[in-house]
Design an enzyme around this catalytic site. Structure first.
Site, mmCIF file in Angstrom:
data_model
loop_
_atom_site.group_PDB
_atom_site.id
_atom_site.type_symbol
_atom_site.label_atom_id
_atom_site.label_comp_id
_atom_site.label_asym_id
_atom_site.label_seq_id
_atom_site.Cartn_x
_atom_site.Cartn_y
_atom_site.Cartn_z
ATOM 1 N N TYR A 86 0.984 -1.032 -0.242
ATOM 2 C CA TYR A 86 -0.187 -0.153 -0.049
ATOM 3 C C TYR A 86 0.989 1.362 0.074
ATOM 4 C CZ TYR A 86 0.872 0.667 5.051
ATOM 5 O OH TYR A 86 1.237 1.037 6.243
ATOM 6 N N LYS A 124 6.508 -1.949 1.852
ATOM 7 C CA LYS A 124 5.407 -1.369 2.496
ATOM 8 C C LYS A 124 4.015 -2.249 2.310
ATOM 9 C CE LYS A 124 3.094 3.191 3.155
ATOM 10 N NZ LYS A 124 2.930 3.498 4.617
ATOM 11 N N GLU A 166 11.822 2.723 14.369
ATOM 12 C CA GLU A 166 10.985 3.545 13.674
ATOM 13 C C GLU A 166 9.734 3.677 14.767
ATOM 14 O OE1 GLU A 166 9.753 2.886 9.752
ATOM 15 O OE2 GLU A 166 10.004 0.542 10.391
ATOM 16 N N LEU A 188 10.971 1.385 7.264
ATOM 17 C CA LEU A 188 10.375 1.885 5.863
ATOM 18 C C LEU A 188 10.942 2.941 5.572
ATOM 19 C CD1 LEU A 188 8.263 1.243 3.892
ATOM 20 C CD2 LEU A 188 6.840 2.829 5.130
HETATM 21 C C1 PLP Z 1 6.340 1.838 9.621
HETATM 22 C C2 PLP Z 1 6.489 3.156 9.116
HETATM 23 N N1 PLP Z 1 7.464 3.717 9.017
HETATM 24 C C3 PLP Z 1 7.572 5.180 8.408
HETATM 25 C C4 PLP Z 1 6.387 5.686 8.024
HETATM 26 C C5 PLP Z 1 6.515 7.062 7.216
HETATM 27 O O1 PLP Z 1 6.683 7.045 5.749
HETATM 28 P P1 PLP Z 1 6.047 8.193 4.774
HETATM 29 O O2 PLP Z 1 7.015 9.258 5.306
HETATM 30 O O3 PLP Z 1 6.372 7.550 3.528
HETATM 31 O O4 PLP Z 1 4.454 8.287 5.209
HETATM 32 C C6 PLP Z 1 5.286 5.008 7.923
HETATM 33 C C7 PLP Z 1 4.199 5.406 7.020
HETATM 34 O O5 PLP Z 1 3.097 4.968 7.341
HETATM 35 C C8 PLP Z 1 5.350 3.591 8.404
HETATM 36 O O6 PLP Z 1 4.097 2.955 8.444
#
Ligand code: PLP
Length: 279
Positions: free
Chosen positions: A33, A147, A179, A203
């Site tokens: 996603y 993701k 994170e 991620l």
């Molecule tokens: C586990 C995780 N880490 C980091 C992020 C931040 O990613 P982004 O800046 O691309 O929204 C998300 C966003 O949903 C996430 O689910």
């Protein structure tokens, strides 16, 4: 107000949208996603989201082909149909429908769902709100750079944060911060910005990447480095980044007050520069 979704090449009413109970996204979390913030026809960091989506699809061999321009057209049409000026666009692609079996066939047709979520962003930069966080064990699998929708460990940790009236749970593995459940975590210590290196333990956030560009353009001090929970507690500033929360200052973690309970100077600077994208 009628809500519309995009499901398998059709724009349809949200209430009548249906997916098979044998969709592999539902049965196995065999699905990836993206969540993209938008304001009018500005889809924030869109090309980076589409690049990551292609990476996620390729990593688990889901064969869904699209061009950036064709999918952006769908996004813009959906936003117009839903009459929303600002919010989040959610896109999910699963491997598709197949009689239940762990082993997937190579020729099944992926399921694609796109819909709009209401979202109020951290509004006026002058009174940007700080949030609190808890720490929680990182119980996830080892390919967190994909993701994927297998988010059970994330939702367990997020639920615990909610129970403790915190905004986010910061995940800890072997004593180190990885994170947040839905965000990347940053600290400032002695004027250095520090965040976890981008590898398969986290991620690679799109917002994280944009912040790194801003840091470089503004000649701020920065390292990608693993850091321990103790350093998190003893940081001068802590904040999180994500497409839905943008730059969000954290002023309390577990029982420790961070930055005297206020937004720190460097966090404020970055929030001001980044959050402009939506304000
Ligand atoms: C586990 C995780 N880490 C980091 C992020 C931040 O990613 P982004 O800046 O691309 O929204 C998300 C966003 O949903 C996430 O689910």
């Amino acid at each position: 107000m009628k809500r519309f979704v995009y499901l398998n090449n059709k724009f349809i009413n949200f209430k009548t949208a249906k997916i098979s109970i044998e969709d592999r996204g539902f049965q196995f979390a065999d699905s990836v996603y993206e969540v993209i913030a938008f304001k009018e026809d500005n889809l924030i960091d869109i090309n980076f989201h589409l690049k990551r989506l292609k990476f996620s699809l390729k990593s688990i061999s889901i064969r869904y082909k699209f061009t950036n321009s064709s999918i952006i057209k769908i996004f813009n049409k959906l936003i117009k149909m839903n009459k929303k000026n600002i919010g989040l666009l959610y896109l999910q692609i699963s491997r598709g429908v197949q009689s239940r079996s762990h082993i997937y066939k190579n020729n099944i047709k992926p399921t694609i769902v796109i819909y709009i979520l209401e979202k109020k962003f951290n509004p006026n930069i002058k009174n940007i709100k700080c949030v609190s966080a808890i720490t929680y064990p990182d119980l996830r699998w080892k390919k967190r750079d994909i993701k994927s929708v297998s988010l059970l460990p994330n939702i367990i940790a997020a639920k615990e944060a909610g129970k403790q009236k915190a905004y986010e749970a910061i995940l800890i593995e072997n004593g180190y911060v990885t994170e947040g459940t839905a965000s990347n975590i940053w600290i400032v210590k002695n004027n250095y910005l520090i965040t976890h290196p981008s590898n398969s333990d986290i991620l690679k956030g799109i917002t994280r990447d944009s912040i790194i560009k801003i840091i470089k353009n503004n000649n701020l001090k920065f390292k990608q480095k693993k850091f321990k929970k103790e350093l998190l507690y003893n940081s001068d500033e802590v904040f999180l980044t994500s497409s839905s929360s943008m730059v969000m200052p954290i002023n309390k973690i577990d029982n420790k007050i961070i930055s005297n309970g206020k937004i720190g100077k460097i966090t404020y600077k970055l929030a001001k520069l980044y959050n402009l994208k939506i304000n």
